[in-house]
Design an enzyme around this catalytic site. Structure first.
Site, PDB file in Angstrom:
ATOM      1  N   GLU A 241       0.820  -1.233   0.000  1.00  0.00           N
ATOM      2  CA  GLU A 241       0.000   0.000   0.000  1.00  0.00           C
ATOM      3  C   GLU A 241       0.843   1.268   0.000  1.00  0.00           C
ATOM      4  O   GLU A 241       0.613   2.189   0.805  1.00  0.00           O
ATOM      5  CB  GLU A 241      -0.965  -0.004   1.200  1.00  0.00           C
ATOM      6  CG  GLU A 241      -1.980  -1.101   1.111  1.00  0.00           C
ATOM      7  CD  GLU A 241      -3.131  -0.987   2.113  1.00  0.00           C
ATOM      8  OE1 GLU A 241      -3.057  -0.165   3.042  1.00  0.00           O
ATOM      9  OE2 GLU A 241      -4.106  -1.745   1.955  1.00  0.00           O
TER      10      GLU A 241
ATOM     11  N   GLU B 253      -5.374  -8.316  -0.506  1.00  0.00           N
ATOM     12  CA  GLU B 253      -6.089  -8.063   0.756  1.00  0.00           C
ATOM     13  C   GLU B 253      -7.547  -7.857   0.415  1.00  0.00           C
ATOM     14  O   GLU B 253      -7.880  -6.920  -0.340  1.00  0.00           O
ATOM     15  CB  GLU B 253      -5.541  -6.824   1.489  1.00  0.00           C
ATOM     16  CG  GLU B 253      -4.212  -7.081   2.163  1.00  0.00           C
ATOM     17  CD  GLU B 253      -3.728  -5.909   3.010  1.00  0.00           C
ATOM     18  OE1 GLU B 253      -4.569  -5.205   3.618  1.00  0.00           O
ATOM     19  OE2 GLU B 253      -2.504  -5.717   3.057  1.00  0.00           O
TER      20      GLU B 253
HETATM   21  O1  AHR Z   1      -5.012  -5.992   6.890  1.00  0.00           O
HETATM   22  C1  AHR Z   1      -4.963  -4.857   7.705  1.00  0.00           C
HETATM   23  C2  AHR Z   1      -4.290  -3.668   7.018  1.00  0.00           C
HETATM   24  O2  AHR Z   1      -5.119  -3.192   5.998  1.00  0.00           O
HETATM   25  C3  AHR Z   1      -2.989  -3.936   6.333  1.00  0.00           C
HETATM   26  O3  AHR Z   1      -1.914  -3.855   7.221  1.00  0.00           O
HETATM   27  C4  AHR Z   1      -2.906  -2.853   5.317  1.00  0.00           C
HETATM   28  O4  AHR Z   1      -2.187  -3.253   4.176  1.00  0.00           O
HETATM   29  C5  AHR Z   1      -4.363  -2.536   5.020  1.00  0.00           C
HETATM   30  O5  AHR Z   1      -4.605  -1.175   5.070  1.00  0.00           O
END
Ligand code: AHR
Length: 499
Positions: free
Chosen positions: A176, A295
Protein backbone atom coordinates in the site's frame (compact mmCIF):
# COMPACT_ATOMS: atom_id res chain seq x y z
CA UNK A 1 -38.71 -6.00 -7.52
CA UNK A 2 -39.18 -7.02 -11.16
CA UNK A 3 -42.15 -9.13 -12.27
CA UNK A 4 -40.38 -12.50 -12.73
CA UNK A 5 -41.40 -14.94 -10.01
CA UNK A 6 -38.69 -17.50 -10.70
CA UNK A 7 -35.05 -17.57 -11.79
CA UNK A 8 -33.44 -19.71 -14.48
CA UNK A 9 -29.73 -20.55 -14.41
CA UNK A 10 -28.27 -21.75 -17.72
CA UNK A 11 -25.09 -23.81 -17.59
CA UNK A 12 -22.94 -24.98 -20.48
CA UNK A 13 -19.53 -26.60 -19.95
CA UNK A 14 -18.36 -25.24 -23.32
CA UNK A 15 -18.94 -21.66 -22.17
CA UNK A 16 -15.72 -21.26 -20.21
CA UNK A 17 -14.18 -18.08 -18.77
CA UNK A 18 -10.76 -19.32 -17.70
CA UNK A 19 -9.02 -21.89 -15.48
CA UNK A 20 -9.52 -20.96 -11.82
CA UNK A 21 -6.15 -20.13 -10.31
CA UNK A 22 -5.88 -22.11 -7.04
CA UNK A 23 -4.01 -19.09 -5.62
CA UNK A 24 -7.28 -17.16 -5.37
CA UNK A 25 -7.80 -19.25 -2.23
CA UNK A 26 -4.86 -17.73 -0.39
CA UNK A 27 -4.51 -15.95 2.94
CA UNK A 28 -2.66 -13.11 4.58
CA UNK A 29 -0.95 -13.19 7.99
CA UNK A 30 0.36 -9.92 9.39
CA UNK A 31 2.21 -8.95 12.54
CA UNK A 32 -0.88 -7.11 13.70
CA UNK A 33 -2.91 -7.54 16.87
CA UNK A 34 -3.25 -11.23 17.69
CA UNK A 35 -2.80 -12.71 14.21
CA UNK A 36 0.76 -14.01 14.64
CA UNK A 37 1.08 -13.93 18.43
CA UNK A 38 -1.78 -15.76 20.22
CA UNK A 39 -3.18 -16.73 16.78
CA UNK A 40 -0.60 -18.77 14.91
CA UNK A 41 2.17 -18.77 17.53
CA UNK A 42 1.25 -19.13 21.18
CA UNK A 43 3.67 -21.26 23.20
CA UNK A 44 1.53 -20.75 26.31
CA UNK A 45 -1.59 -22.23 24.81
CA UNK A 46 -2.54 -25.81 25.78
CA UNK A 47 -2.86 -26.34 22.00
CA UNK A 48 0.74 -25.33 21.23
CA UNK A 49 2.89 -27.92 19.47
CA UNK A 50 6.61 -28.31 20.19
CA UNK A 51 7.30 -25.26 17.98
CA UNK A 52 4.77 -23.08 19.78
CA UNK A 53 2.34 -23.20 16.82
CA UNK A 54 -1.35 -23.54 17.71
CA UNK A 55 -2.34 -27.01 16.51
CA UNK A 56 -6.07 -26.15 16.64
CA UNK A 57 -5.49 -23.11 14.42
CA UNK A 58 -3.30 -25.13 12.04
CA UNK A 59 -6.08 -27.72 11.73
CA UNK A 60 -8.66 -25.10 10.72
CA UNK A 61 -6.25 -23.44 8.30
CA UNK A 62 -5.67 -26.86 6.75
CA UNK A 63 -9.42 -27.31 6.38
CA UNK A 64 -9.61 -23.96 4.60
CA UNK A 65 -6.67 -25.09 2.45
CA UNK A 66 -5.08 -21.71 1.82
CA UNK A 67 -2.92 -22.30 -1.24
CA UNK A 68 -0.54 -19.45 -0.53
CA UNK A 69 0.14 -17.20 2.47
CA UNK A 70 1.21 -13.56 2.29
CA UNK A 71 3.47 -12.31 5.14
CA UNK A 72 4.63 -10.30 7.19
CA UNK A 73 2.37 -7.33 6.29
CA UNK A 74 0.52 -5.15 5.63
CA UNK A 75 1.37 -1.80 7.10
CA UNK A 76 3.73 -3.61 9.46
CA UNK A 77 5.95 -4.50 6.50
CA UNK A 78 6.88 -0.90 5.78
CA UNK A 79 8.84 -0.54 9.04
CA UNK A 80 10.04 -4.15 9.30
CA UNK A 81 13.73 -5.03 9.51
CA UNK A 82 13.75 -8.66 8.46
CA UNK A 83 17.07 -9.38 10.18
CA UNK A 84 15.29 -8.76 13.52
CA UNK A 85 13.24 -11.90 13.00
CA UNK A 86 15.94 -14.49 12.24
CA UNK A 87 18.56 -16.23 14.36
CA UNK A 88 18.55 -17.18 18.04
CA UNK A 89 15.30 -16.07 19.61
CA UNK A 90 16.90 -14.73 22.78
CA UNK A 91 18.97 -12.31 20.68
CA UNK A 92 16.10 -10.85 18.69
CA UNK A 93 15.26 -7.22 19.53
CA UNK A 94 12.00 -5.96 20.93
CA UNK A 95 10.82 -3.04 18.83
CA UNK A 96 8.11 -0.42 18.73
CA UNK A 97 5.99 -1.21 15.66
CA UNK A 98 4.89 2.18 14.35
CA UNK A 99 2.18 0.78 12.10
CA UNK A 100 0.04 -0.63 14.90
CA UNK A 101 1.64 1.11 17.92
CA UNK A 102 2.45 -2.28 19.37
CA UNK A 103 5.47 -4.00 20.87
CA UNK A 104 7.00 -6.48 18.44
CA UNK A 105 9.00 -9.22 20.13
CA UNK A 106 10.28 -10.80 16.89
CA UNK A 107 9.83 -14.26 18.34
CA UNK A 108 8.21 -15.23 15.04
CA UNK A 109 10.05 -14.35 11.83
CA UNK A 110 10.89 -15.54 8.34
CA UNK A 111 12.05 -19.09 9.18
CA UNK A 112 9.14 -19.73 11.55
CA UNK A 113 6.82 -18.51 8.81
CA UNK A 114 8.33 -20.92 6.27
CA UNK A 115 7.88 -23.79 8.77
CA UNK A 116 4.28 -22.70 9.31
CA UNK A 117 3.62 -22.65 5.54
CA UNK A 118 5.06 -26.15 5.16
CA UNK A 119 2.79 -27.39 7.93
CA UNK A 120 -0.37 -26.04 6.33
CA UNK A 121 0.84 -26.82 2.81
CA UNK A 122 0.70 -23.21 1.62
CA UNK A 123 3.12 -21.56 -0.78
CA UNK A 124 4.89 -18.69 1.05
CA UNK A 125 4.45 -15.18 -0.35
CA UNK A 126 7.01 -12.88 1.23
CA UNK A 127 7.34 -9.13 0.90
CA UNK A 128 10.15 -6.62 0.58
CA UNK A 129 9.90 -3.47 2.68
CA UNK A 130 9.63 -0.52 0.28
CA UNK A 131 8.93 1.98 3.08
CA UNK A 132 11.97 2.19 5.38
CA UNK A 133 13.71 -0.66 3.54
CA UNK A 134 16.29 -0.13 0.81
CA UNK A 135 16.60 -2.05 -2.43
CA UNK A 136 19.75 -3.58 -0.89
CA UNK A 137 17.68 -4.90 2.06
CA UNK A 138 15.30 -6.50 -0.44
CA UNK A 139 18.20 -8.11 -2.29
CA UNK A 140 19.74 -9.36 0.97
CA UNK A 141 16.45 -10.92 2.02
CA UNK A 142 16.06 -12.81 -1.23
CA UNK A 143 19.65 -13.98 -0.97
CA UNK A 144 18.92 -15.17 2.57
CA UNK A 145 15.84 -17.07 1.42
CA UNK A 146 16.71 -18.36 -2.03
CA UNK A 147 20.48 -18.48 -2.66
CA UNK A 148 22.60 -21.60 -2.24
CA UNK A 149 25.16 -21.42 0.59
CA UNK A 150 28.51 -19.80 -0.09
CA UNK A 151 27.76 -16.10 0.36
CA UNK A 152 27.01 -13.93 3.37
CA UNK A 153 23.23 -14.03 3.67
CA UNK A 154 22.78 -17.59 2.43
CA UNK A 155 25.41 -18.67 4.95
CA UNK A 156 23.57 -16.75 7.63
CA UNK A 157 20.46 -18.80 6.80
CA UNK A 158 22.51 -22.00 7.04
CA UNK A 159 23.86 -20.89 10.43
CA UNK A 160 20.21 -20.53 11.53
CA UNK A 161 19.59 -24.18 10.71
CA UNK A 162 18.44 -24.01 7.09
CA UNK A 163 21.16 -25.33 4.80
CA UNK A 164 18.82 -25.62 1.83
CA UNK A 165 17.30 -22.48 0.28
CA UNK A 166 13.63 -21.87 1.06
CA UNK A 167 12.90 -21.25 -2.64
CA UNK A 168 10.28 -18.56 -2.07
CA UNK A 169 8.60 -17.88 -5.40
CA UNK A 170 6.09 -15.08 -4.72
CA UNK A 171 7.30 -11.65 -3.55
CA UNK A 172 5.39 -8.43 -2.94
CA UNK A 173 7.23 -5.19 -3.71
CA UNK A 174 6.05 -3.31 -0.64
CA UNK A 175 2.58 -2.71 0.73
CA UNK A 176 0.00 0.00 0.00
CA UNK A 177 2.69 2.49 -0.91
CA UNK A 178 -0.02 4.82 -2.29
CA UNK A 179 -1.39 5.37 1.22
CA UNK A 180 -0.30 8.45 3.22
CA UNK A 181 -0.64 6.24 6.33
CA UNK A 182 2.13 3.99 5.05
CA UNK A 183 5.53 4.27 6.76
CA UNK A 184 7.80 5.76 4.07
CA UNK A 185 4.86 6.51 1.73
CA UNK A 186 5.95 7.45 -1.80
CA UNK A 187 4.22 8.98 -4.78
CA UNK A 188 3.59 6.78 -7.82
CA UNK A 189 6.74 7.79 -9.71
CA UNK A 190 8.98 7.45 -6.66
CA UNK A 191 7.47 4.09 -5.85
CA UNK A 192 7.54 2.83 -9.43
CA UNK A 193 11.25 3.64 -9.77
CA UNK A 194 12.13 2.09 -6.42
CA UNK A 195 10.07 -1.04 -7.07
CA UNK A 196 11.62 -1.42 -10.53
CA UNK A 197 15.16 -1.26 -9.14
CA UNK A 198 14.34 -3.62 -6.26
CA UNK A 199 12.77 -6.01 -8.74
CA UNK A 200 15.91 -5.98 -10.89
CA UNK A 201 18.13 -6.86 -7.93
CA UNK A 202 15.76 -9.54 -6.71
CA UNK A 203 15.60 -11.13 -10.16
CA UNK A 204 19.36 -11.03 -10.54
CA UNK A 205 19.51 -13.15 -7.38
CA UNK A 206 16.75 -15.48 -8.53
CA UNK A 207 15.28 -15.17 -12.02
CA UNK A 208 12.42 -17.56 -11.20
CA UNK A 209 10.62 -15.27 -8.74
CA UNK A 210 7.14 -13.90 -9.40
CA UNK A 211 6.83 -10.26 -8.37
CA UNK A 212 3.76 -8.37 -7.24
CA UNK A 213 3.57 -4.60 -7.64
CA UNK A 214 1.62 -2.39 -5.21
CA UNK A 215 -1.61 -1.22 -6.80
CA UNK A 216 -4.21 1.03 -5.25
CA UNK A 217 -5.14 0.41 -1.62
CA UNK A 218 -8.79 0.98 -2.40
CA UNK A 219 -10.91 2.06 -5.35
CA UNK A 220 -11.77 5.23 -3.43
CA UNK A 221 -8.17 6.42 -3.12
CA UNK A 222 -7.86 9.89 -4.72
CA UNK A 223 -4.89 8.60 -6.76
CA UNK A 224 -6.83 5.60 -8.16
CA UNK A 225 -6.45 4.51 -10.97
CA UNK A 226 -3.67 6.92 -11.96
CA UNK A 227 -1.33 5.37 -9.39
CA UNK A 228 -1.86 2.01 -11.06
CA UNK A 229 -1.12 3.33 -14.54
CA UNK A 230 2.05 5.17 -13.50
CA UNK A 231 3.48 2.34 -11.39
CA UNK A 232 2.69 -0.23 -14.08
CA UNK A 233 4.22 1.85 -16.85
CA UNK A 234 7.46 2.04 -14.86
CA UNK A 235 7.57 -1.62 -13.88
CA UNK A 236 5.62 -3.55 -16.55
CA UNK A 237 8.34 -5.92 -17.73
CA UNK A 238 9.67 -6.52 -14.19
CA UNK A 239 6.46 -7.68 -12.52
CA UNK A 240 3.96 -10.51 -12.90
CA UNK A 241 1.06 -9.30 -10.78
CA UNK A 242 -0.49 -6.00 -9.79
CA UNK A 243 -2.09 -5.86 -6.36
CA UNK A 244 -5.48 -4.51 -5.36
CA UNK A 245 -6.86 -4.14 -1.83
CA UNK A 246 -10.44 -3.59 -0.72
CA UNK A 247 -12.30 -3.84 2.57
CA UNK A 248 -16.09 -3.81 2.50
CA UNK A 249 -18.65 -2.78 5.07
CA UNK A 250 -22.29 -2.06 5.66
CA UNK A 251 -21.34 1.41 6.91
CA UNK A 252 -24.80 2.97 6.34
CA UNK A 253 -26.87 0.06 7.63
CA UNK A 254 -28.21 -0.35 4.09
CA UNK A 255 -28.38 -4.12 3.80
CA UNK A 256 -30.02 -4.13 0.33
CA UNK A 257 -27.08 -2.25 -1.18
CA UNK A 258 -24.52 -4.12 0.91
CA UNK A 259 -25.84 -7.42 -0.40
CA UNK A 260 -25.32 -6.18 -3.97
CA UNK A 261 -21.67 -5.31 -3.39
CA UNK A 262 -20.35 -7.61 -6.11
CA UNK A 263 -21.29 -4.84 -8.58
CA UNK A 264 -18.65 -2.58 -7.04
CA UNK A 265 -16.08 -5.36 -6.76
CA UNK A 266 -16.49 -6.22 -10.44
CA UNK A 267 -16.17 -2.60 -11.45
CA UNK A 268 -12.89 -2.38 -9.53
CA UNK A 269 -11.54 -5.41 -11.42
CA UNK A 270 -12.82 -4.11 -14.76
CA UNK A 271 -11.16 -0.72 -14.31
CA UNK A 272 -7.82 -2.28 -13.41
CA UNK A 273 -8.16 -4.72 -16.30
CA UNK A 274 -8.53 -1.67 -18.54
CA UNK A 275 -5.36 -0.16 -17.03
CA UNK A 276 -3.45 -3.42 -17.59
CA UNK A 277 -4.55 -3.53 -21.23
CA UNK A 278 -3.68 0.12 -21.76
CA UNK A 279 -0.17 -0.21 -20.33
CA UNK A 280 0.52 -3.43 -22.22
CA UNK A 281 -0.53 -1.76 -25.48
CA UNK A 282 1.35 1.46 -24.73
CA UNK A 283 4.55 -0.46 -24.07
CA UNK A 284 4.00 -2.63 -27.16
CA UNK A 285 4.63 -5.53 -24.81
CA UNK A 286 3.98 -9.25 -25.19
CA UNK A 287 4.34 -9.68 -21.43
CA UNK A 288 1.22 -10.15 -19.28
CA UNK A 289 0.51 -8.88 -15.79
CA UNK A 290 -2.42 -10.27 -13.77
CA UNK A 291 -4.28 -9.04 -10.71
CA UNK A 292 -3.43 -10.11 -7.19
CA UNK A 293 -6.27 -9.16 -4.87
CA UNK A 294 -3.97 -9.70 -1.95
CA UNK A 295 -6.09 -8.06 0.76
CA UNK A 296 -9.84 -8.53 0.74
CA UNK A 297 -12.48 -8.93 3.41
CA UNK A 298 -15.31 -7.26 5.27
CA UNK A 299 -13.90 -4.81 7.84
CA UNK A 300 -15.92 -2.01 9.37
CA UNK A 301 -17.25 -2.89 12.82
CA UNK A 302 -13.95 -2.98 14.68
CA UNK A 303 -11.33 -0.74 13.04
CA UNK A 304 -9.08 -0.55 16.11
CA UNK A 305 -5.44 -0.15 15.11
CA UNK A 306 -3.77 1.37 18.15
CA UNK A 307 -2.03 -1.28 20.25
CA UNK A 308 -1.12 1.25 23.02
CA UNK A 309 2.43 -0.13 22.95
CA UNK A 310 1.49 -3.57 24.21
CA UNK A 311 2.32 -7.05 22.91
CA UNK A 312 -0.36 -8.84 20.87
CA UNK A 313 -3.16 -6.32 21.53
CA UNK A 314 -6.76 -7.09 20.58
CA UNK A 315 -7.00 -5.18 17.29
CA UNK A 316 -9.73 -5.31 14.65
CA UNK A 317 -11.28 -8.54 15.92
CA UNK A 318 -14.25 -8.16 13.62
CA UNK A 319 -17.26 -10.37 14.38
CA UNK A 320 -18.84 -11.62 11.14
CA UNK A 321 -22.58 -12.03 10.70
CA UNK A 322 -24.82 -13.65 8.10
CA UNK A 323 -24.91 -10.65 5.74
CA UNK A 324 -21.09 -10.45 5.86
CA UNK A 325 -20.90 -14.15 4.95
CA UNK A 326 -23.19 -13.52 1.97
CA UNK A 327 -20.90 -10.69 0.83
CA UNK A 328 -17.86 -12.97 1.21
CA UNK A 329 -19.63 -15.64 -0.87
CA UNK A 330 -20.28 -13.07 -3.63
CA UNK A 331 -16.66 -11.93 -3.50
CA UNK A 332 -15.62 -15.52 -4.15
CA UNK A 333 -18.15 -15.62 -7.02
CA UNK A 334 -16.36 -12.57 -8.43
CA UNK A 335 -13.01 -14.39 -8.30
CA UNK A 336 -14.54 -17.13 -10.47
CA UNK A 337 -16.30 -14.74 -12.84
CA UNK A 338 -13.07 -12.73 -13.22
CA UNK A 339 -10.78 -15.76 -13.30
CA UNK A 340 -9.22 -14.61 -16.57
CA UNK A 341 -7.49 -11.74 -14.77
CA UNK A 342 -7.65 -12.31 -10.99
CA UNK A 343 -5.01 -14.97 -10.40
CA UNK A 344 -4.18 -14.42 -6.72
CA UNK A 345 -6.44 -13.40 -3.84
CA UNK A 346 -5.46 -13.34 -0.16
CA UNK A 347 -8.10 -13.20 2.54
CA UNK A 348 -7.05 -10.55 5.06
CA UNK A 349 -6.48 -11.98 7.54
CA UNK A 350 -6.44 -15.59 8.67
CA UNK A 351 -6.77 -15.60 12.45
CA UNK A 352 -8.13 -13.16 15.07
CA UNK A 353 -7.54 -9.94 13.07
CA UNK A 354 -10.40 -9.46 10.54
CA UNK A 355 -10.51 -13.20 10.30
CA UNK A 356 -12.87 -16.16 9.95
CA UNK A 357 -11.47 -17.67 13.16
CA UNK A 358 -11.03 -16.27 16.64
CA UNK A 359 -8.97 -17.72 19.46
CA UNK A 360 -8.75 -17.47 23.20
CA UNK A 361 -5.81 -19.14 24.87
CA UNK A 362 -7.59 -22.47 24.91
CA UNK A 363 -10.53 -22.21 22.50
CA UNK A 364 -11.34 -21.43 18.88
CA UNK A 365 -14.47 -20.02 17.25
CA UNK A 366 -15.47 -20.18 13.59
CA UNK A 367 -17.21 -17.03 12.38
CA UNK A 368 -19.99 -17.12 9.75
CA UNK A 369 -17.53 -16.26 6.96
CA UNK A 370 -15.63 -19.50 7.56
CA UNK A 371 -18.37 -21.43 5.73
CA UNK A 372 -18.36 -19.80 2.27
CA UNK A 373 -14.56 -19.83 2.37
CA UNK A 374 -14.56 -23.54 3.13
CA UNK A 375 -17.10 -24.44 0.45
CA UNK A 376 -15.34 -22.51 -2.30
CA UNK A 377 -11.88 -23.69 -1.31
CA UNK A 378 -13.06 -27.33 -1.32
CA UNK A 379 -15.30 -27.31 -4.37
CA UNK A 380 -14.28 -24.62 -6.89
CA UNK A 381 -11.84 -26.37 -9.22
CA UNK A 382 -11.05 -26.56 -12.90
CA UNK A 383 -12.46 -23.78 -15.05
CA UNK A 384 -15.00 -21.08 -14.30
CA UNK A 385 -18.11 -21.20 -16.44
CA UNK A 386 -19.86 -18.22 -17.94
CA UNK A 387 -23.26 -18.78 -16.33
CA UNK A 388 -26.36 -17.10 -17.71
CA UNK A 389 -28.93 -16.09 -15.09
CA UNK A 390 -32.39 -14.78 -15.94
CA UNK A 391 -34.36 -13.83 -12.88
CA UNK A 392 -35.99 -11.17 -10.72
CA UNK A 393 -34.26 -7.96 -9.73
CA UNK A 394 -34.63 -5.61 -6.77
CA UNK A 395 -33.98 -1.93 -6.11
CA UNK A 396 -30.90 -0.78 -4.22
CA UNK A 397 -29.97 2.78 -3.21
CA UNK A 398 -26.37 2.37 -4.25
CA UNK A 399 -26.47 0.25 -7.41
CA UNK A 400 -29.99 0.74 -8.77
CA UNK A 401 -31.75 -2.37 -10.07
CA UNK A 402 -29.78 -5.51 -9.19
CA UNK A 403 -30.40 -9.23 -9.78
CA UNK A 404 -31.66 -11.10 -6.73
CA UNK A 405 -29.23 -13.93 -7.47
CA UNK A 406 -25.45 -13.78 -7.61
CA UNK A 407 -24.09 -16.94 -9.23
CA UNK A 408 -20.86 -18.61 -10.35
CA UNK A 409 -19.94 -22.12 -11.38
CA UNK A 410 -16.81 -24.23 -11.72
CA UNK A 411 -16.34 -27.27 -13.93
CA UNK A 412 -13.60 -29.79 -13.32
CA UNK A 413 -13.21 -31.82 -16.54
CA UNK A 414 -10.63 -34.16 -14.97
CA UNK A 415 -13.16 -35.43 -12.41
CA UNK A 416 -16.35 -34.64 -14.33
CA UNK A 417 -17.63 -32.55 -11.46
CA UNK A 418 -19.29 -29.20 -11.29
CA UNK A 419 -20.10 -26.84 -8.44
CA UNK A 420 -22.71 -24.08 -8.61
CA UNK A 421 -22.53 -21.25 -6.07
CA UNK A 422 -25.71 -19.19 -5.59
CA UNK A 423 -26.44 -16.25 -3.27
CA UNK A 424 -30.06 -15.19 -2.84
CA UNK A 425 -29.85 -11.50 -1.92
CA UNK A 426 -33.51 -11.16 -1.03
CA UNK A 427 -34.14 -10.43 2.63
CA UNK A 428 -37.71 -11.65 2.49
CA UNK A 429 -38.47 -13.83 -0.55
CA UNK A 430 -38.05 -17.55 -1.13
CA UNK A 431 -37.15 -17.91 -4.77
CA UNK A 432 -37.86 -20.90 -7.04
CA UNK A 433 -34.82 -21.56 -9.25
CA UNK A 434 -34.48 -23.88 -12.21
CA UNK A 435 -31.04 -25.13 -13.23
CA UNK A 436 -30.65 -25.95 -16.93
CA UNK A 437 -27.72 -27.94 -18.31
CA UNK A 438 -27.61 -26.92 -21.95
CA UNK A 439 -24.90 -29.21 -23.31
CA UNK A 440 -25.26 -32.40 -21.27
CA UNK A 441 -27.42 -34.53 -18.99
CA UNK A 442 -25.79 -34.71 -15.53
CA UNK A 443 -25.40 -38.14 -13.92
CA UNK A 444 -26.44 -36.87 -10.49
CA UNK A 445 -26.60 -34.01 -8.06
CA UNK A 446 -24.27 -35.44 -5.47
CA UNK A 447 -24.73 -32.94 -2.64
CA UNK A 448 -26.11 -29.55 -1.68
CA UNK A 449 -24.99 -27.21 1.09
CA UNK A 450 -26.63 -24.11 2.47
CA UNK A 451 -25.93 -21.19 4.78
CA UNK A 452 -29.02 -19.15 5.57
CA UNK A 453 -31.02 -17.45 8.30
CA UNK A 454 -33.73 -14.96 8.99
CA UNK A 455 -31.59 -12.34 10.74
CA UNK A 456 -28.85 -10.74 8.60
CA UNK A 457 -27.13 -9.63 11.80
CA UNK A 458 -26.95 -13.13 13.35
CA UNK A 459 -23.42 -14.14 14.35
CA UNK A 460 -21.55 -16.92 16.13
CA UNK A 461 -20.05 -16.53 19.59
CA UNK A 462 -18.24 -18.78 22.05
CA UNK A 463 -21.60 -19.11 23.88
CA UNK A 464 -23.54 -19.83 20.68
CA UNK A 465 -21.01 -21.11 18.11
CA UNK A 466 -23.48 -22.73 15.69
CA UNK A 467 -25.95 -19.95 15.02
CA UNK A 468 -24.69 -19.29 11.48
CA UNK A 469 -23.29 -22.46 9.93
CA UNK A 470 -23.54 -24.15 6.54
CA UNK A 471 -25.35 -27.47 6.59
CA UNK A 472 -25.87 -30.20 4.04
CA UNK A 473 -29.42 -30.04 2.66
CA UNK A 474 -31.39 -32.49 0.53
CA UNK A 475 -30.01 -32.43 -3.00
CA UNK A 476 -32.62 -31.25 -5.54
CA UNK A 477 -34.01 -33.96 -7.81
CA UNK A 478 -32.60 -34.11 -11.30
CA UNK A 479 -35.12 -34.19 -14.12
CA UNK A 480 -33.12 -34.93 -17.27
CA UNK A 481 -31.30 -31.73 -18.08
CA UNK A 482 -32.84 -29.62 -15.37
CA UNK A 483 -33.48 -29.45 -11.64
CA UNK A 484 -35.76 -27.31 -9.51
CA UNK A 485 -34.92 -25.91 -6.12
CA UNK A 486 -36.23 -23.23 -3.83
CA UNK A 487 -33.82 -20.83 -2.23
CA UNK A 488 -34.62 -19.23 1.13
CA UNK A 489 -34.01 -15.50 1.56
CA UNK A 490 -30.57 -14.45 2.79
CA UNK A 491 -28.97 -17.67 1.65
CA UNK A 492 -25.86 -19.10 0.05
CA UNK A 493 -26.34 -22.47 -1.61
CA UNK A 494 -23.79 -24.76 -3.25
CA UNK A 495 -24.84 -27.55 -5.58
CA UNK A 496 -22.37 -30.36 -6.35
CA UNK A 497 -22.98 -32.13 -9.64
CA UNK A 498 -21.56 -35.28 -11.29
CA UNK A 499 -21.56 -34.68 -15.04
O1 AHR B 1 -5.01 -5.99 6.89
C1 AHR B 1 -4.96 -4.86 7.70
C2 AHR B 1 -4.29 -3.67 7.02
O2 AHR B 1 -5.12 -3.19 6.00
C3 AHR B 1 -2.99 -3.94 6.33
O3 AHR B 1 -1.91 -3.85 7.22
C4 AHR B 1 -2.91 -2.85 5.32
O4 AHR B 1 -2.19 -3.25 4.18
C5 AHR B 1 -4.36 -2.54 5.02
O5 AHR B 1 -4.60 -1.17 5.07
Amino acid sequence: MSQLSKADIYLDTNRQISPISPLVFSGFAEHMGRCIYEGIYDPQSPHADERGLRSDVLAVLQELNFRSMRYPGGNFLSGYRWLDGVGPRDQRPRRRDLAWKSIETNQFGTNEFIEFCKTINAEPMLAANMGTGTIQDAANLIEYCNAPVGTQFADLRASHGYQEPHGVKYWCLGNEMDGPWQIGHLDAVEYGKKAREAAQMMRWHDSSVQLILCGSSHSEMPTYPEWDRVALELCWEQVNYHSMHYYAGNWDGDTSSYLALSAELEEFVDTLTGVLRYVKAKRRSTHDVYLSWDEWNVWYKDRSGDGQWTEAPHLSEEVYNLEDALVVAQWLNVFLRKSDVVKIACLAQIVNVISPILTTRDALLKHATYYPLLLFSRLAAGVALDVNVIGPTYQTKKFGDMPLLDVSSSYDAANNTQAIFIVNRSQTERLPVELHWQDCTPKSISAAHQLSGTDPKAFNSFENPNRVVATQIAAPALDGQSALLELPPLSFTVIEVML
